[in-house]
Design an enzyme around this catalytic site. Structure first.
Site, PDB file in Angstrom:
ATOM      1  N   ASN A  82       0.799  -1.216   0.000  1.00  0.00           N
ATOM      2  CA  ASN A  82       0.000   0.000   0.000  1.00  0.00           C
ATOM      3  C   ASN A  82       0.838   1.276   0.000  1.00  0.00           C
ATOM      4  O   ASN A  82       0.384   2.310  -0.479  1.00  0.00           O
ATOM      5  CB  ASN A  82      -0.915  -0.010   1.241  1.00  0.00           C
ATOM      6  CG  ASN A  82      -1.464   1.362   1.571  1.00  0.00           C
ATOM      7  OD1 ASN A  82      -2.377   1.855   0.924  1.00  0.00           O
ATOM      8  ND2 ASN A  82      -0.882   2.011   2.581  1.00  0.00           N
ATOM      9  N   TYR A 146       4.579   9.709 -10.265  1.00  0.00           N
ATOM     10  CA  TYR A 146       3.619   8.929  -9.491  1.00  0.00           C
ATOM     11  C   TYR A 146       2.886   7.933 -10.388  1.00  0.00           C
ATOM     12  O   TYR A 146       2.781   6.749 -10.071  1.00  0.00           O
ATOM     13  CB  TYR A 146       2.634   9.879  -8.813  1.00  0.00           C
ATOM     14  CG  TYR A 146       1.617   9.207  -7.910  1.00  0.00           C
ATOM     15  CD1 TYR A 146       2.016   8.563  -6.746  1.00  0.00           C
ATOM     16  CD2 TYR A 146       0.260   9.241  -8.212  1.00  0.00           C
ATOM     17  CE1 TYR A 146       1.091   7.962  -5.902  1.00  0.00           C
ATOM     18  CE2 TYR A 146      -0.671   8.657  -7.364  1.00  0.00           C
ATOM     19  CZ  TYR A 146      -0.256   8.015  -6.222  1.00  0.00           C
ATOM     20  OH  TYR A 146      -1.177   7.426  -5.388  1.00  0.00           O
ATOM     21  N   ALA A 148       3.860   6.789 -13.185  1.00  0.00           N
ATOM     22  CA  ALA A 148       4.830   5.788 -13.648  1.00  0.00           C
ATOM     23  C   ALA A 148       5.000   4.682 -12.608  1.00  0.00           C
ATOM     24  O   ALA A 148       5.051   3.494 -12.945  1.00  0.00           O
ATOM     25  CB  ALA A 148       6.181   6.451 -13.941  1.00  0.00           C
ATOM     26  N   LYS A 150       2.786   3.796 -10.263  1.00  0.00           N
ATOM     27  CA  LYS A 150       1.548   3.035 -10.123  1.00  0.00           C
ATOM     28  C   LYS A 150       1.330   2.120 -11.330  1.00  0.00           C
ATOM     29  O   LYS A 150       0.825   1.002 -11.201  1.00  0.00           O
ATOM     30  CB  LYS A 150       0.355   3.975  -9.924  1.00  0.00           C
ATOM     31  CG  LYS A 150       0.428   4.747  -8.612  1.00  0.00           C
ATOM     32  CD  LYS A 150       0.530   3.821  -7.405  1.00  0.00           C
ATOM     33  CE  LYS A 150       0.367   4.569  -6.100  1.00  0.00           C
ATOM     34  NZ  LYS A 150       0.342   3.686  -4.928  1.00  0.00           N
ATOM     35  N   ILE A 179      -9.980  10.125  -2.903  1.00  0.00           N
ATOM     36  CA  ILE A 179     -10.288   9.625  -1.560  1.00  0.00           C
ATOM     37  C   ILE A 179     -10.001  10.730  -0.542  1.00  0.00           C
ATOM     38  O   ILE A 179      -8.944  11.375  -0.597  1.00  0.00           O
ATOM     39  CB  ILE A 179      -9.449   8.372  -1.214  1.00  0.00           C
ATOM     40  CG1 ILE A 179      -9.613   7.289  -2.287  1.00  0.00           C
ATOM     41  CG2 ILE A 179      -9.831   7.841   0.176  1.00  0.00           C
ATOM     42  CD1 ILE A 179     -10.999   6.688  -2.415  1.00  0.00           C
TER      43      ILE A 179
END
Length: 242
Positions: A82, A146, A148, A150, A179
């Protein structure tokens, strides 16, 4: 500090001390797992403190040592990769040093942790690995590095799903949309025009909650989800549709 017992299925959650990671860790506790949080800070929630390990997950060697300690003390059949940081920047402003920083924390930690826990999962003949990706894998401004990282997690998950299927180990991704975390509200103050615009663009007309992501992780971790692997589930309020 760590009272070990093998009576219970154990789940490791990286970056599980706060925000979405904490919601995932607490949900897996509710689901009956003994949850081990691995994070750079101590967990906020009391119930997560007994089995927590503090380490900088961007440090591969330190992470490997902690994971080895965990494998000696617990039988882990669930891993939620995570942990992640964002470092938003438009292409022209991307800092090259952020490339290594994000790749090491967001991607390499997932590789190190999964490798460490694999032998135990294989020995059990079952396992669940869940990656926390992001809807940015579909594209989003100011997310060069970011997205890239993920996208890399998503691609690794598909590769692992194929390699590990024969061992009864599934590998899937959750991909959260907007979120409501402390980080989100820092970047988008609740009364700001930007926050309003984001919420207006969500078909379900509300921000997602960390528990919404935890629900999807719980589903993938379930023993009954064993025929689902290599998938990405967008938890986005409909943002990625249409």
């Amino acid at each position: 500090m760590h009272q070990h017992s093998d009576q219970q299925d154990c789940a490791v959650v990286t970056g599980g001390a706060r925000n979405i990671g904490q919601a995932i860790a607490l949900r897996l506790q509710q689901d009956g797992y003994r949850v081990i949080v691995v994070d750079i800070v101590a967990p906020e929630a009391d119930s997560l403190q007994a089995d927590a390990y503090q380490v900088d997950l961007a440090d591969a060697e330190a992470t490997r040592r902690v994971m080895m300690e965990i494998t000696e003390g617990y039988t882990v059949t669930r891993l939620v990769n995570n942990v992640g940081i964002v470092s938003p920047a438009l292409l022209e402003e991307v800092q090259l040093e952020d490339f290594d920083k994000l790749m090491h924390l967001n991607v390499r930690s997932a590789l190190v942790c999964t490798q460490a826990l694999l032998p135990a999962m294989k020995a059990q003949g079952t396992g669940r690995v869940v990656m926390n990706a992001s809807r940015v894998v579909l594209g989003k401004e100011a997310r060069t590095i970011y997205s890239a990282t993920k996208g890399a997690l998503q691609s690794m998950a598909r590769t692992w799903a194929l390699e590990l299927a024969e061992h009864g180990i599934t590998v899937n991704c959750v991909a959260p949309g907007p979120i409501a975390t402390s980080a989100f509200w820092q970047n988008n103050p609740p009364d700001s025009e930007r926050a309003r615009r984001i919420i207006d663009n969500i078909p379900l007309s509300r921000m997602g909650q960390p528990d919404d992501v935890a629900q999807a992780v719980s589903f993938f971790c379930d023993e009954r989800s064993g025929f689902i692997t290599g998938q990405t589930l967008f938890v986005c309020g409909g943002v990625t549709v249409g």
